[in-house]
Write a protein that holds these residues in place. Structure first.
Motif, PDB file in Angstrom:
ATOM      1  N   ASP A 226       0.827  -1.204   0.000  1.00  0.00           N
ATOM      2  CA  ASP A 226       0.000   0.000   0.000  1.00  0.00           C
ATOM      3  C   ASP A 226       0.860   1.251   0.000  1.00  0.00           C
ATOM      4  O   ASP A 226       0.554   2.236  -0.669  1.00  0.00           O
ATOM      5  CB  ASP A 226      -0.925  -0.015   1.221  1.00  0.00           C
ATOM      6  CG  ASP A 226      -1.950  -1.138   1.149  1.00  0.00           C
ATOM      7  OD1 ASP A 226      -2.170  -1.653   0.044  1.00  0.00           O
ATOM      8  OD2 ASP A 226      -2.506  -1.486   2.211  1.00  0.00           O
ATOM      9  N   SER A 228       3.910   1.531  -1.240  1.00  0.00           N
ATOM     10  CA  SER A 228       4.544   1.661  -2.561  1.00  0.00           C
ATOM     11  C   SER A 228       3.562   2.206  -3.587  1.00  0.00           C
ATOM     12  O   SER A 228       3.914   3.055  -4.427  1.00  0.00           O
ATOM     13  CB  SER A 228       5.078   0.299  -3.015  1.00  0.00           C
ATOM     14  OG  SER A 228       6.036  -0.189  -2.099  1.00  0.00           O
ATOM     15  N   ALA A 229       2.306   1.721  -3.523  1.00  0.00           N
ATOM     16  CA  ALA A 229       1.302   2.201  -4.471  1.00  0.00           C
ATOM     17  C   ALA A 229       1.033   3.687  -4.267  1.00  0.00           C
ATOM     18  O   ALA A 229       0.873   4.444  -5.237  1.00  0.00           O
ATOM     19  CB  ALA A 229       0.012   1.391  -4.327  1.00  0.00           C
ATOM     20  N   ALA A 231       3.146   5.882  -3.143  1.00  0.00           N
ATOM     21  CA  ALA A 231       4.297   6.622  -3.652  1.00  0.00           C
ATOM     22  C   ALA A 231       4.240   6.738  -5.174  1.00  0.00           C
ATOM     23  O   ALA A 231       4.568   7.786  -5.754  1.00  0.00           O
ATOM     24  CB  ALA A 231       5.589   5.939  -3.209  1.00  0.00           C
ATOM     25  N   ARG A 232       3.821   5.642  -5.847  1.00  0.00           N
ATOM     26  CA  ARG A 232       3.743   5.695  -7.310  1.00  0.00           C
ATOM     27  C   ARG A 232       2.672   6.672  -7.774  1.00  0.00           C
ATOM     28  O   ARG A 232       2.843   7.395  -8.760  1.00  0.00           O
ATOM     29  CB  ARG A 232       3.461   4.286  -7.845  1.00  0.00           C
ATOM     30  CG  ARG A 232       4.675   3.348  -7.772  1.00  0.00           C
ATOM     31  CD  ARG A 232       4.441   2.114  -8.641  1.00  0.00           C
ATOM     32  NE  ARG A 232       3.315   1.316  -8.138  1.00  0.00           N
ATOM     33  CZ  ARG A 232       3.425   0.329  -7.244  1.00  0.00           C
ATOM     34  NH1 ARG A 232       4.632   0.029  -6.749  1.00  0.00           N
ATOM     35  NH2 ARG A 232       2.361  -0.345  -6.877  1.00  0.00           N
ATOM     36  N   ARG A 233       1.532   6.689  -7.072  1.00  0.00           N
ATOM     37  CA  ARG A 233       0.476   7.632  -7.456  1.00  0.00           C
ATOM     38  C   ARG A 233       0.930   9.071  -7.286  1.00  0.00           C
ATOM     39  O   ARG A 233       0.642   9.950  -8.099  1.00  0.00           O
ATOM     40  CB  ARG A 233      -0.785   7.369  -6.606  1.00  0.00           C
ATOM     41  CG  ARG A 233      -1.541   6.106  -7.018  1.00  0.00           C
ATOM     42  CD  ARG A 233      -2.942   6.097  -6.401  1.00  0.00           C
ATOM     43  NE  ARG A 233      -2.895   6.110  -4.954  1.00  0.00           N
ATOM     44  CZ  ARG A 233      -2.861   5.010  -4.189  1.00  0.00           C
ATOM     45  NH1 ARG A 233      -2.843   3.805  -4.758  1.00  0.00           N
ATOM     46  NH2 ARG A 233      -2.833   5.110  -2.880  1.00  0.00           N
ATOM     47  N   LEU A 235       4.014  10.185  -7.472  1.00  0.00           N
ATOM     48  CA  LEU A 235       4.991  10.489  -8.526  1.00  0.00           C
ATOM     49  C   LEU A 235       4.279  10.774  -9.840  1.00  0.00           C
ATOM     50  O   LEU A 235       4.656  11.692 -10.591  1.00  0.00           O
ATOM     51  CB  LEU A 235       5.959   9.315  -8.683  1.00  0.00           C
ATOM     52  CG  LEU A 235       7.053   9.483  -9.746  1.00  0.00           C
ATOM     53  CD1 LEU A 235       7.929  10.697  -9.446  1.00  0.00           C
ATOM     54  CD2 LEU A 235       7.921   8.214  -9.815  1.00  0.00           C
ATOM     55  N   ALA A 236       3.224  10.001 -10.129  1.00  0.00           N
ATOM     56  CA  ALA A 236       2.475  10.231 -11.370  1.00  0.00           C
ATOM     57  C   ALA A 236       1.800  11.590 -11.366  1.00  0.00           C
ATOM     58  O   ALA A 236       1.762  12.296 -12.399  1.00  0.00           O
ATOM     59  CB  ALA A 236       1.440   9.113 -11.562  1.00  0.00           C
ATOM     60  N   GLU A 237       1.272  12.000 -10.229  1.00  0.00           N
ATOM     61  CA  GLU A 237       0.628  13.308 -10.139  1.00  0.00           C
ATOM     62  C   GLU A 237       1.647  14.431 -10.324  1.00  0.00           C
ATOM     63  O   GLU A 237       1.364  15.455 -10.963  1.00  0.00           O
ATOM     64  CB  GLU A 237      -0.077  13.439  -8.791  1.00  0.00           C
ATOM     65  CG  GLU A 237      -1.299  12.535  -8.642  1.00  0.00           C
ATOM     66  CD  GLU A 237      -1.912  12.607  -7.256  1.00  0.00           C
ATOM     67  OE1 GLU A 237      -1.387  13.388  -6.421  1.00  0.00           O
ATOM     68  OE2 GLU A 237      -2.900  11.899  -6.999  1.00  0.00           O
ATOM     69  N   ARG A 239       4.411  14.262 -12.105  1.00  0.00           N
ATOM     70  CA  ARG A 239       4.768  14.313 -13.533  1.00  0.00           C
ATOM     71  C   ARG A 239       3.667  14.971 -14.357  1.00  0.00           C
ATOM     72  O   ARG A 239       3.929  15.757 -15.277  1.00  0.00           O
ATOM     73  CB  ARG A 239       5.020  12.900 -14.034  1.00  0.00           C
ATOM     74  CG  ARG A 239       6.338  12.301 -13.526  1.00  0.00           C
ATOM     75  CD  ARG A 239       6.477  10.864 -13.985  1.00  0.00           C
ATOM     76  NE  ARG A 239       7.784  10.323 -13.544  1.00  0.00           N
ATOM     77  CZ  ARG A 239       8.111   9.024 -13.684  1.00  0.00           C
ATOM     78  NH1 ARG A 239       7.255   8.166 -14.231  1.00  0.00           N
ATOM     79  NH2 ARG A 239       9.313   8.617 -13.305  1.00  0.00           N
TER      80      ARG A 239
END
Length: 249
Positions: A226, A228-229, A231-233, A235-237, A239
């Motif tokens: 959870d 890690s997910a 953190a990825r979200r 990072l996507a925001e 970008r």
């Protein structure tokens, strides 16, 4: 004397014995004021009554000897009223002294202490061992003569015992006293032992929910996936926001 005692208890509506403090009843200890404390209280009561009687007779002789130009009848009547009131209050004040001694309760469980005292104004204090910071034994010269002492227990936030009125009220609100006991060392050592047990075990109030312990058991620990997910979200925001601002990827 017992009839007067029962009547006073009904009139004053003194509550029954206090309920035990929070904690296990298997380790409950109940202490009462020592009979020496009653003798100590009687001694101080006698001194006060003698002082009051001396003031009455001094006033009587003063009016007899020095008041010449004012009709003495009014002063004589007033003195008689005071003397009668003084005599009438003797048995009642002594009975209240006895009841104040009998209605002192000092109770210790494995988690907290509870003290009840007072007759006209009943005061009941409950203090968790987890909050106790200072334990002291007090004894004035007259108490030493009668072989009694006072154990004072102060909780967090009790201040330093300043004599200023505001600070004194705050101190009293965080201080509980075992007055008139002849086993002060036993009570002090027992409280220290139970405070130490709580601190060594890292316990606060047992009724509080302990999230770290629940996590240690695996019941409330957040999954690493959870995190890690998330953190990825994030990072996507970031970008997407950079693309919208600069027009580049």
């Amino acid at each position: 004397m017992s009839a007067m005692r029962d009547s006073m208890l009904r009139v004053l509506r003194v509550p029954a014995a206090p309920a035990p403090p929070p904690g296990s009843r298997s380790g409950l200890r109940t202490f009462r004021a020592s009979p020496r404390y009653f003798r100590y209280s009687v001694a101080t009561w006698v001194l006060k009554q003698l002082s009051a009687a001396g003031a009455l007779f001094t006033g009587y002789f003063f009016t007899q000897q020095f008041v010449r130009n004012i009709p003495f009848g009014y002063f004589g009547l007033l003195e008689q009223v005071f003397i009668v009131a003084f005599i009438v209050q003797l048995p009642f004040s002594f009975a209240m002294l006895r009841l104040d001694f009998e209605l002192r309760w000092y109770m210790l469980s494995d988690r907290s202490l509870r003290i009840r005292s007072g007759l006209i104004s009943v005061r009941e204090q409950t203090m968790a061992f987890a909050n106790i910071q200072h334990i002291t034994v007090r004894q004035n010269p007259l108490q030493r003569l009668f072989g009694i002492a006072t154990v004072a227990v102060r909780a967090a936030g009790g201040g330093s015992g300043s004599t200023q009125s505001g600070n004194t009220k705050a101190t009293h609100a965080h201080e509980a006293t075992f007055e008139g006991v002849d086993n002060a060392s036993e009570i002090r050592d027992l409280i220290r032992q139970r405070v130490r047990q709580h601190r060594d075990a890292g316990l606060g109030d047992p009724d509080e929910v302990r999230l770290p312990r629940a996590r240690a058991n695996g019941s409330a620990a957040p999954a690493s996936g959870d995190a890690s997910a998330a953190a990825r979200r994030l990072l996507a925001e970031v970008r997407a926001l950079r693309t919208a601002v600069t027009g580049t990827t």
